[in-house]
Design an enzyme around this catalytic site. Structure first.
Site, PDB file in Angstrom:
ATOM      1  N   GLY B 109     -34.678  37.121 -20.697  1.00 15.61           N
ATOM      2  CA  GLY B 109     -34.147  37.842 -19.546  1.00 15.61           C
ATOM      3  C   GLY B 109     -34.677  39.250 -19.440  1.00 15.61           C
ATOM      4  O   GLY B 109     -34.300  40.003 -18.562  1.00 15.61           O
ATOM      5  N   CYS B 110     -35.570  39.612 -20.341  1.00 12.90           N
ATOM      6  CA  CYS B 110     -36.149  40.957 -20.310  1.00 12.90           C
ATOM      7  C   CYS B 110     -37.354  40.938 -19.372  1.00 12.90           C
ATOM      8  O   CYS B 110     -38.274  40.167 -19.569  1.00 12.90           O
ATOM      9  CB  CYS B 110     -36.588  41.334 -21.719  1.00 12.90           C
ATOM     10  SG  CYS B 110     -37.180  43.004 -21.879  1.00 12.90           S
TER      11      CYS B 110
END
Lengths: 121, 111, 98
Positions: B109-110
């Site tokens: 999710g980065c």
């Protein structure tokens, strides 16, 4: 800030045989960043995702089951398992690697009804 | 795929410079990657790197920044559990940059 | 709540699981799932039993495509694509079972 919505992730597949379980977990971890009301449901073979003692070395696949124990740190604390699914697989809560709430089929149906968004994996 | 060269030894990385094999990691490699990020490793940097290694060892994922911040605060003291502190150490993001130095994959999710 | 099923109940457990937990609401059978709502299918009985709690719909174009346009189980409502959209709009939420 928009209002908080109830998101439910319904997991019905065993890990490793297909990519669904891992994909679901990744989406859940990402969703955690948005401060929504997230519930995880483990139904049918999805219960196998939470089985203790997974050893994946022999199939040369990443064992992602430890990540379920990290969910608490992501403020995802609502994990539900359907009783019949668990029992049909010869499992009890002691066989699972995280604390879960066990629900009857009717309670599970009601919980689904209350959601704003239900995502199936 | 790319390679980095540390002390005459070659290590595989992806195109963004993250180590391919977790087991390749050691302090020299960490220092080298830090150098490519213009970071001079101090004791404070190592605290975070070591924490990330331990977190990954236990959960098999790299924590999201928010989760890392909270966990660091719990483990190393509240004054260190702030994004100001962590971004001070790793200006391009404690998730992205610290994970790279720690030899871990980019956090899920980065972006 | 609207439950959408798209797999044949003879090869996939989605319909069974849905019928097990759904206490009320609408069930829409599309794609390969439409066979569940055809006369003579082994699943007909459990579908009829579920109709006491839920309303069951079938997507007519999928039924027609498979040659079952004239074998719809009694009590099941047929919808076209517009009806599909209406069902998703009139329900508070929906779940596409995999």
């Amino acid at each position: 800030m928009s209002e908080v919505k109830k998101f439910m992730f319904v997991n019905r597949k065993a890990p490793y045989g297909t990519i669904y379980a891992l994909e679901s977990l990744e989406v859940v971890l990402i969703t955690a960043a948005f401060d929504q009301d997230v519930s995880l449901v483990f139904l049918d073979d999805g219960v196998y995702q939470l089985k203790k003692g997974q050893q994946t070395k022999g199939i040369e696949t990443k064992n992602f089951s430890p990540a379920y124990r990290a969910l608490d740190g992501y403020d995802i604390e609502k994990l539900y398992v359907e009783k019949e699914s668990m029992e049909a697989r010869g499992l009890s809560e002691e066989d699972l690697l995280v604390d879960v709430t066990v629900l009857s089929r009717a309670e599970m149906g009601e919980l689904m009804d209350q959601q704003d968004v239900v995502l199936s994996f | 795929m790319a390679n980095i060269e540390v002390d005459g030894k070659s290590y595989e990385t992806d195109e963004e410079g993250y180590l391919i094999n977790l087991a390749d990691w050691n302090a020299d490699v960490a220092n080298y990657i830090a150098g490519t990020e213009n970071i001079n490793m101090t004791e404070q940097h190592w605290e975070v790197i070591n924490f990330l290694r331990e977190y990954f060892e236990e959960y098999q994922i790299a924590p999201a920044v928010r989760v890392l911040t909270k966990a660091i605060g719990k483990k190393l003291g509240a004054e260190k559990g702030t994004s100001e502190y962590l971004y001070g150490l790793f200006p391009y993001g404690p998730g992205k940059q610290a994970c790279k130095i720690a030899g871990l994959p980019k956090p899920t999710g980065c972006v | 709540m609207l439950h959408i099923i798209n797999k044949s109940p003879l090869t996939n457990g989605a319909l069974d699981s849905c019928l097990r937990v759904a206490q009320s609401g609408d069930i829409l059978l599309i794609e390969d799932a439409v066979v569940a709502a055809t006369t003579g299918n082994v699943c007909a009985a459990k579908l009829q039993e579920a109709m006491g709690r839920c309303k069951v719909y079938v997507l007519q174009p999928d039924l027609d495509a498979r040659g079952f346009g004239d074998r719809l189980l009694e009590g099941v409502s047929s919808v076209d694509y517009g009806g599909f959209v209406e069902l998703t709009a009139s329900n508070k939420n929906c779940q596409s079972w995999l």
